[in-house]
Design a protein around this motif. Structure first.
Motif, PDB file in Angstrom:
ATOM      1  N   ASN A   1       0.801  -1.225   0.000  1.00  0.00           N
ATOM      2  CA  ASN A   1       0.000   0.000   0.000  1.00  0.00           C
ATOM      3  C   ASN A   1       0.837   1.280   0.000  1.00  0.00           C
ATOM      4  O   ASN A   1       0.299   2.373   0.199  1.00  0.00           O
TER       5      ASN A   1
ATOM      6  N   PRO B   1      -0.655   4.046  -2.730  1.00  0.00           N
ATOM      7  CA  PRO B   1      -1.826   4.831  -2.331  1.00  0.00           C
ATOM      8  C   PRO B   1      -1.617   5.587  -1.018  1.00  0.00           C
ATOM      9  O   PRO B   1      -2.263   6.599  -0.777  1.00  0.00           O
ATOM     10  N   ARG B   2      -0.692   5.097  -0.187  1.00  0.00           N
ATOM     11  CA  ARG B   2      -0.415   5.820   1.068  1.00  0.00           C
ATOM     12  C   ARG B   2       0.374   7.095   0.802  1.00  0.00           C
ATOM     13  O   ARG B   2       0.196   8.097   1.495  1.00  0.00           O
TER      14      ARG B   2
ATOM     15  N   PRO C   1       0.741   8.926  -2.562  1.00  0.00           N
ATOM     16  CA  PRO C   1       0.431   8.978  -4.005  1.00  0.00           C
ATOM     17  C   PRO C   1       1.426   9.764  -4.841  1.00  0.00           C
ATOM     18  O   PRO C   1       1.529   9.537  -6.045  1.00  0.00           O
TER      19      PRO C   1
ATOM     20  N   GLN D   1       3.787   8.197  -7.570  1.00  0.00           N
ATOM     21  CA  GLN D   1       3.417   7.907  -8.956  1.00  0.00           C
ATOM     22  C   GLN D   1       4.073   8.884  -9.935  1.00  0.00           C
ATOM     23  O   GLN D   1       4.368   8.525 -11.075  1.00  0.00           O
TER      24      GLN D   1
ATOM     25  N   TYR E   1     -14.616  -0.674  -7.073  1.00  0.00           N
ATOM     26  CA  TYR E   1     -13.795   0.379  -6.484  1.00  0.00           C
ATOM     27  C   TYR E   1     -14.537   1.169  -5.406  1.00  0.00           C
ATOM     28  O   TYR E   1     -13.917   1.750  -4.514  1.00  0.00           O
TER      29      TYR E   1
ATOM     30  N   ARG F   1     -11.892   1.416  -2.236  1.00  0.00           N
ATOM     31  CA  ARG F   1     -11.041   2.593  -2.344  1.00  0.00           C
ATOM     32  C   ARG F   1     -10.220   2.778  -1.074  1.00  0.00           C
ATOM     33  O   ARG F   1     -10.714   2.656   0.035  1.00  0.00           O
ATOM     34  N   TRP F   2      -8.927   3.091  -1.289  1.00  0.00           N
ATOM     35  CA  TRP F   2      -8.015   3.338  -0.177  1.00  0.00           C
ATOM     36  C   TRP F   2      -7.859   4.838  -0.004  1.00  0.00           C
ATOM     37  O   TRP F   2      -7.598   5.568  -0.967  1.00  0.00           O
TER      38      TRP F   2
ATOM     39  N   PRO G   1      -5.495   7.578   1.280  1.00  0.00           N
ATOM     40  CA  PRO G   1      -4.100   7.706   1.709  1.00  0.00           C
ATOM     41  C   PRO G   1      -3.905   8.616   2.915  1.00  0.00           C
ATOM     42  O   PRO G   1      -2.846   8.599   3.537  1.00  0.00           O
TER      43      PRO G   1
END
Length: 525
Positions: A53, A56-57, A59, A62, A510, A514-515, A517
């Protein structure tokens, strides 16, 4: 579309093929790297390592993989439609790490049933801060990506360093380890894995020369192995050379050298014989004996040399695949991969062998060759009913690698995926105990549904072919698999398909998965 000036050069591709790594310099501002490091530092010290994770923790990570430099390098090695694997990890190397040497030399756990010399996979190590040798960067051993055995002091230890944002692109199977952090600072390294979705048809880098030019400083010589990877990445087969002018005296000398007490002499002689092609076919039996050489580098050269000796080489490799020890059979499999389409008729016969190991290796090679010629597709589909899970899984993966996949493959994979999901409802411990006698089955414990995992990956690669309704149906069920990686592949496959039904399924999925962050154990709202 990636601008061509961000793609790798022939020289960089050859370094990746021979040495197994490239250091990339990221063009993003230091403020971003500092922000990412601060966020990771907060998470690690207040919440613990988020494992898969981490993206997403945090972001902002990316942005690193969206830069032209990184996309160009990954597109060059894995093709433009590469996929970021759902497994990723933040490696935290604390000051004064007391582990001797900082860690043990290792290869990462692999996701297929057998490691591939050809780059179907790659990894990137990213450093959020300036990385010096004192901070304990991940050590790599150049050129060792093709070796199952660790070569220890025979290899060179390299500690890639650089400014914040330094990334090291490595062959998935390169030997590496954490080094000792003797600084007073925390060291963070993010490891992300990527995989190829289809075999190359044309070069996807700035390709200028058909000739393979080996860079200086290569730790060993594997000309035939490297040539196999180079030609495969170019979407071409090895052009057979007319070496009829090779003297009998030279062939005899090389054959004698195959029995030298010096493994370097044995290995180089094997390599040269492979370069001679069919002209060296009389040496096939002697090369076959070297498949059992105690020095792995020599045995690999013999395997790939045999793959270039046409009929005599293929027959020798098949003999050792079917009759040799497991180690010898695996080495023979790599050589048969290099032999290409000409080996298919014999491999189809091995698919009927009584020993599951031989059938599984034959399926692996058919996948690496990737041709649908003759009865390859029908044979692999029939093998989905094999009593051996190892054979079934290799067949599933091979079907996903066929270059001209048809609808029969997609339908077969969709059925396999659904069947594997039903088996998850059974008592997993009983199921594993029944097959514990096979070492393959009890390995890779991080994949709890090995058949389903591989079927979902193969559908990610082929699910767009023909009528996709069955693929969508099976992938929708796989979103609820007990295996987290099956779920991840299924979501990505549906994203690739993008039919109205696939999109609707993903939206509903989703909404509940959904996560956030920003949510942590200290959050109150």
């Amino acid at each position: 579309m990636i601008e061509s000036n961000y793609l790798l050069t022939d020289e960089q591709m050859m370094q990746f093929i021979t040495k197994g790594y490239l250091v990339l310099r990221n063009e993003l501002p230091n403020q971003l790297h500092q922000s990412i490091m601060n966020q990771i530092n907060h998470v690690m010290h207040n919440e613990g390592n988020p494992g898969n994770n981490i993206l997403p923790r945090v972001p902002d990570i990316q942005q690193l993989f969206d830069t032209p430099t990184v996309k160009g390098a990954l597109s060059s090695v894995l093709g433009p439609d590469y996929y970021m694997h759902p497994h990723r990890h933040c490696h935290y190397n604390q000051p004064g790490n007391e582990t001797p040497g900082g860690g043990q030399w290792h290869k990462d756990g692999y996701w297929s049933s057998m490691r591939s010399h050809r780059p179907w996979w790659a990894m990137i190590f990213y450093y959020t801060h300036d990385i010096t040798e004192d901070l304990g960067p991940t050590a790599i051993m150049p050129g060792t990506q093709y070796y199952e055995k660790f070569i220890d002091e025979q290899g060179e230890t390299l500690l890639p360093t650089g400014k914040a944002g330094t990334m090291v692109l490595v062959h998935f199977d390169l030997w590496h380890r954490a080094s000792l952090n003797v600084s007073p600072l925390d060291r963070y390294m993010l490891k992300f894995q990527f995989l190829r979705l289809r075999a190359p048809e044309i070069p996807t880098w700035n390709h200028q020369s058909k000739e393979m030019i080996v860079p200086e400083g290569t730790p060993a010589t594997h000309l035939n192995l490297w040539q196999d990877v180079w030609d495969w990445l170019r979407g071409e087969r090895l052009i057979k050379q007319d070496n009829n002018s090779t003297s009998e005296k030279r062939l005899l000398s090389l054959q004698i050298n195959l029995e030298s007490e010096d493994p370097t002499v044995r290995g180089r002689s094997a390599d040269e014989l492979g370069q001679l092609g069919a002209a060296a076919s009389s040496c096939a039996p002697s090369l076959g004996n070297l498949l059992n050489d105690p020095v792995e580098t020599t045995a690999l050269n013999a395997a790939y040399a045999l793959g270039h000796l046409e009929t005599q080489g293929i027959n020798t490799l098949i003999s050792h695949l079917t009759e040799g020890s497991t180690l010898i059979a695996e080495r023979a499999a790599y050589g048969l991969q290099a032999a290409g389409d000409e080996a298919i008729p014999e491999l189809l016969r091995v698919m009927k062998h009584a020993d599951e190991k031989r059938r599984a290796l034959a399926a692996f090679v058919l996948g690496m060759i990737g041709s649908s010629a003759g009865e390859v597709t029908s044979t692999l589909i029939s093998s989905l009913q094999d009593e051996s899970e190892w054979v079934r899984r290799n067949a599933v993966e091979a079907l996903g690698m066929i270059k001209n996949a048809d609808e029969s493959i997609v339908l077969a994979l969709a059925k396999v995926l659904k069947d594997s999901l039903r088996s998850e409802t059974n008592d997993a411990s009983d199921s594993n105990n029944q097959t514990a006698k096979t070492s393959y089955v009890v390995s890779q414990r991080y994949i709890t549904n090995k058949i389903g995992y591989t079927a979902a990956l193969s559908l990610l690669r082929t699910g767009h072919v023909g009528d996709v309704r069955e693929a969508v149906s099976s992938l929708a069920e796989a979103l609820h698999s007990q295996d987290r990686y099956v779920r991840a592949y299924a979501a990505e496959a549906l994203t690739h398909l993008r039919t109205a039904e696939a999109v609707d399924i993903l939206i509903r999925y989703y909404r509940s998965s959904r996560w956030c962050p920003d949510t942590s154990k200290t959050s109150t709202f």
